[in-house]
Every structure is written in C-alpha cells, then in structure tokens.
Design an enzyme around this catalytic site. Structure first.
Site, mmCIF file in Angstrom:
data_model
loop_
_atom_site.group_PDB
_atom_site.id
_atom_site.type_symbol
_atom_site.label_atom_id
_atom_site.label_comp_id
_atom_site.label_asym_id
_atom_site.label_seq_id
_atom_site.Cartn_x
_atom_site.Cartn_y
_atom_site.Cartn_z
ATOM 1 N N ARG A 294 0.734 -1.056 -0.115
ATOM 2 C CA ARG A 294 -0.029 -0.045 -0.028
ATOM 3 C C ARG A 294 0.917 1.102 -0.130
ATOM 4 N NH1 ARG A 294 -1.293 2.552 4.586
ATOM 5 N NH2 ARG A 294 -1.299 0.640 5.878
ATOM 6 N N HIS A 298 -3.813 4.033 4.679
ATOM 7 C CA HIS A 298 -4.856 3.225 4.758
ATOM 8 C C HIS A 298 -6.112 3.900 4.351
ATOM 9 C CE1 HIS A 298 -7.499 -0.058 6.391
ATOM 10 N NE2 HIS A 298 -8.167 0.921 7.027
ATOM 11 N N TYR A 307 4.230 5.588 11.314
ATOM 12 C CA TYR A 307 4.491 4.271 11.756
ATOM 13 C C TYR A 307 5.149 3.436 10.705
ATOM 14 C CZ TYR A 307 0.167 3.275 8.705
ATOM 15 O OH TYR A 307 -0.727 3.354 7.752
#
Length: 402
Positions: A294, A298, A307
């Site tokens: 990805r 998200h 993160y």
C-alpha cells in the site's frame, strides 16, 4: 456520466515450545525460541521489476494460463492500471477538497486488482471490500458510483446483479462468508461459474475469514480467496499479525494456497485464472496471496508517516506495477511514446469528467433511507418512516410559525 473501461517475506515455522533449563535460554527473545527462519517462499512472478519476462520451470504451469495474451492485451492491462490510478488519485484529491467524506486508496495495488479482475468471466461473481476500485473498473461499474458512496449520497449506486459485483463491504472480513455461501449455491445450481472474495492481510485475522475457509473446504465451494497482502493492517505490519506466510494458512483447512507477486499484473492474471479454473472444475477453494504494498495511507484519515519508514516505501516504489509493465512494453516494442501520451491525455480527460460528475451529484431523497430495507416491506420500518416524516415536518411547522 459513465466512464468506460477496457478490456517477500521469509516464512516462519514453529519449532515447538522448548523449555530450556538454563537461564540463558530463558532469556532468549520469544521469537527466537518459537520459530526459525527458512528460505524465501516461492513467489510466482512472470515480469521482474525491470520488466523482463521470467521463464523458468517453477512458473511454467502458471505461465501457460497467459500463453494467449497478446501485445494488444498487454496494452489493455496497462491502460486499465493507468486509468484506475488516475481515478484513484482524483478521488483522493476530491476528499482533500471536502467533496468526499473519506477515501480508501489502492495506490500500488493496481496490478493485483487489474490482473485478478481481468481473469474473471462475466458469469463469475465478485465480493469486494472497500478498496477494490480496479476490480470494479474491470467489471464495468461506473466509477462515479463508488464516489457517490463515499460522498454519502448513495449506498453503492449500482445493481450487483448487473455486473456480478457486490456492493462494497465495510465490515472487515464478512464478505468472505457471503462469498462462500454464494459459491455453495452456485455449486448446487450446477452453474459453470466461480466466486472470488477480496480481503486484506489484516482481515485474514478475523474469525469470519477462518470460518469461510473452513466452510468452503468442507463443502468444496467454487470460491477463490484473493488476499491483497499490502504489508500493513492500518498501522500493524504483517510480522505482528502472523508467524507463517499468509498463503500457508490454507494448508490447515485442506486446500491450496499460492503467493504471487502482487505488483506483476501478468502473474496475477495467470494465478487467478488458474485458481478460478480449479473452482469451476469442482476442485474447491484456493487462497491467493498477492504480495504487494500500500503506497499511500490506509484511508485519507490515516497518516502512514507515523508508523512506517520512508526507506521502506522507496524500496517498494522501485517495484511499481505500472512502471514494470511500461518497461516491458517499451523493451519489446509493444508500445511507443505516442501510445503513452495518448493514454495520459485520456486519463486526464477521465479525471475531469469524474470531478464534474461528483460535484453535480444531487443530494438523496431524505426518505430514501427507508426504501429497499425489506423486499416486501416491514411494519417496524413503516413505523420508523412515519416517525421520521413527522420529525422533518416539525421543522416546517416551526418555520411557518415565525
């Protein structure tokens, strides 16, 4: 307005619970005592990140499933990915401009979706999550309908039976059960069709998915479980989700699993055709793990810089699925710069049409929420409709009083 479409991580195996007598053994990290790292698992790949064709014995079975693909077909796959990425980028921009409430981008996952989507026959049925914009494109779903849902003016806006493409599913993993049940019905009807369910690596930790695996295996359902392992379940990496490669989970339920390079559109097409062919022949379910990444957030409410490292993203950018096929087309003479320039102009025109269509979407009828809840109506829904109508009428009365 309708927008037209055209046609590795190391496995970890449990070494058992070893209770060491010495304090030194007890002090070892849990990961070191619970598992060992083995050789890299086989990854089905037909195009390298540099765009070269892979021709080896390990991939021969899968390569046979794309032996009929012509140069024109490759250009079509490339167009699908470019148009899907352009639409996805436009949707992200519209959300940032306040035109959409939320958007779940597929950036980086175009090959997994286009490859698998183009493997489907018209009679096959798709159960998506909320990120399968490329599969929706392949099924002929008007992209503006996808945006209508995220704008809050419809619940999907398309008839699932028209395109054999179910409405987007927000509840994580539940669509795998829906797909399994539908596939059981397909088998009982004796139809020459298969079902495919899409989900992510995070969803694979849901109990619904495990139940779907078990039911499909026991009842030999003609379903393909297509997992897009994009390495992150929101902010949780795969190493915090599982101790073995995801595709190996299928073994515990008694059906095959295969890992495919999710950034290789040709390999995704081949492996999905193979899995669907198994299903149609009555050989039961298959788990396909598309190993991809990805590239974006998200959803537009997420900030991936909190993160994950920039170095990780940069490493995956070098495996970009669109650039990979472009390199192959250029190297083989399958396309020239004029083709890419024309496609760029076409994608820009599509982006403009989508933008205009979204901004022109009318607000839905306030009472439409009560329609189609039940096929034949329901007393409780009728009661709630009347209560809500009275509530809305109270505002009109208040205005008239002033």
């Amino acid at each position: 307005m309708t927008v037209e479409s055209t046609a590795a991580r190391k496995p970890r195996r449990s070494s058992g619970t070893k209770r060491a007598a010495g304090a030194a053994s007890a002090a070892k990290p849990a990961a070191a005592t619970a598992q060992t790292q083995d050789a890299e698992p086989q990854l089905v790949q037909l195009l390298t990140p540099q765009g070269d064709r892979v021709d080896n014995a390990e991939n021969a079975e899968f390569a046979s499933f794309v032996a009929d693909i012509t140069t024109e077909d490759l250009r079509g796959l490339y167009r699908d990915m470019v148009m899907t990425r352009r639409f996805d980028g436009e949707a992200t921009a519209l959300q940032r401009q306040g035109e959409l409430g939320l958007w779940a981008s597929l950036l980086g996952q175009e090959a997994a979706q286009i490859g698998s989507g183009r493997a489907l026959n018209d009679v096959d049925y798709v159960f998506p999550t909320y990120r399968e914009h490329g599969v929706a494109w392949c099924r002929g779903v008007d992209p503006t309908n996808l945006l209508g849902m995220f704008r809050g003016v419809n619940h999907g806006g398309w008839d699932p039976n028209t395109n054999n493409f179910h409405l987007y599913t927000i509840v994580i993993g539940s669509q795998t059960l829906h797909a399994t049940g539908y596939a059981m019905g397909v088998a009982k009807d004796g139809a020459d069709a298969a079902v495919i369910a899409y989900f992510g690596d995070g969803a694979s930790s849901q109990g619904d998915v495990m139940e779907a695996f078990n039911f499909s295996a026991v009842y030999n359902s003609p379903v393909v479980f297509f997992c897009q392992n994009n390495q992150w379940a929101i902010s949780e990496p795969t190493e915090r989700q599982m101790r073995v490669p995801l595709y190996q989970r299928a073994q515990g339920f008694g059906f095959p699993g295969v890992r495919v390079d999710g950034n290789d559109v040709l390999a995704c097409l081949a492996v999905t055709r193979w899995a669907l062919d198994r299903a149609r022949r009555g050989e039961g379910p298959t788990l396909v793990e598309a190993f991809t990444y990805r590239m974006g957030a998200h959803t537009t409410s997420d900030d991936p810089t909190k993160y994950r490292r920039d170095e990780e993203t940069a490493a995956w950018e070098s495996k970009d699925p669109i650039q990979r096929l472009k390199a192959h087309l250029l190297a083989t003479g399958g396309a020239d710069e004029a083709f890419f320039e024309e496609l760029e102009a076409e994608s820009e025109a599509m982006g403009k049409r989508v933008r205009e269509a979204v901004r022109a979407m009318p607000d839905p009828d306030t009472m439409a929420i009560f329609e189609n809840v039940y096929a034949d109506g329901h007393a409780l829904v009728d009661e709630e409709r009347a209560q809500f109508a009275a509530y809305l009428a109270s505002f009109e009365s208040a205005e008239e009083g002033h």
